[in-house]
Design a protein around this motif. Structure first.
Motif, PDB file in Angstrom:
ATOM      1  N   TYR A  87       0.481   2.806  -3.924  1.00  0.00           N
ATOM      2  CA  TYR A  87       0.988   1.432  -3.910  1.00  0.00           C
ATOM      3  C   TYR A  87       2.475   1.414  -3.557  1.00  0.00           C
ATOM      4  N   LEU A  88       3.263   2.263  -4.232  1.00  0.00           N
ATOM      5  CA  LEU A  88       4.707   2.286  -3.979  1.00  0.00           C
ATOM      6  C   LEU A  88       5.025   2.749  -2.557  1.00  0.00           C
ATOM      7  N   PHE A  89       4.375   3.815  -2.111  1.00  0.00           N
ATOM      8  CA  PHE A  89       4.644   4.311  -0.767  1.00  0.00           C
ATOM      9  C   PHE A  89       4.165   3.330   0.307  1.00  0.00           C
ATOM     10  N   SER A  90       3.079   2.630   0.051  1.00  0.00           N
ATOM     11  CA  SER A  90       2.609   1.620   1.002  1.00  0.00           C
ATOM     12  C   SER A  90       3.595   0.456   1.080  1.00  0.00           C
ATOM     13  N   MET A  91       4.115   0.052  -0.053  1.00  0.00           N
ATOM     14  CA  MET A  91       5.124  -1.015  -0.060  1.00  0.00           C
ATOM     15  C   MET A  91       6.348  -0.594   0.744  1.00  0.00           C
TER      16      MET A  91
END
Length: 179
Positions: A87-91
């Motif tokens: 989630y964080l890396f996709s954001m």
């Protein structure tokens, strides 16, 4: 820059969020720092007599696996470690280029992945389980909260703030620029 209101009742249906990309990007960077702290520092310490034992997040998952609870260990690994990381890396993958007025490749796929992953991130449920366990274990040992526990709690709030500050309409509008 306009907002959409219901014709019948006047309720706001959509209102653009001010400085959405910069705010969400700042929260995503803070979330990444908190994620690293939560996964590399002591989560909880247990003091029984003179013996102190500290654990990190991965220790709990490993112990579940060792105690022949492989399915639970896999679910905890997925919902508490992998999903928040993805989630964080996709954001960051989406927001860093948008902040520089560029449109990332595969924007639609990655943004759909975020929508798919959102219900699978269950860090707050895990935290409730930790709190219940800490209360129960508090009668047998002294519980020493570690830096990772506080980082993990902060990460829960940061991810909630990311969800609130992100203007998904703005992201989909950027997709039109890509085509």
């Amino acid at each position: 820059g306009g907002s959409a209101r219901c014709v019948r009742c006047g309720t706001a249906l959509y209102r653009p969020k001010r400085d959405s990309i910069n705010r969400t990007l700042a929260l995503a960077l803070a979330g990444l720092i908190l994620y690293i702290i939560a996964n590399t520092n002591p989560f909880l310490g247990f003091k029984i007599g003179s013996q102190v034992r500290e654990t990190i997040l991965a220790t709990g998952i490993y112990q579940l696996y060792q105690q022949d609870m492989k399915m639970i260990a896999t679910i905890v690994l997925f919902t508490v470690v992998l999903v928040p990381a993805i989630y964080l890396f996709s954001m960051l993958y989406i927001l860093v280029p948008l902040q520089m007025n560029l449109v990332p490749r595969h924007l639609a796929r990655v943004f759909r992945l975020l929508g798919f992953l959102k219900p699978w991130g269950m860090m707050e449920i895990f935290m409730l389980g930790i709190l219940v366990s800490a209360v129960k274990l508090g009668k047998m040992a002294t519980i020493i909260p570690g830096a990772a526990l506080f980082a993990f709690m902060a990460l829960i709030f940061v991810q909630a703030a990311m969800t609130v500050t992100l203007d998904s309409h703005l992201i989909w509008e950027q997709l039109n620029r890509q085509q």
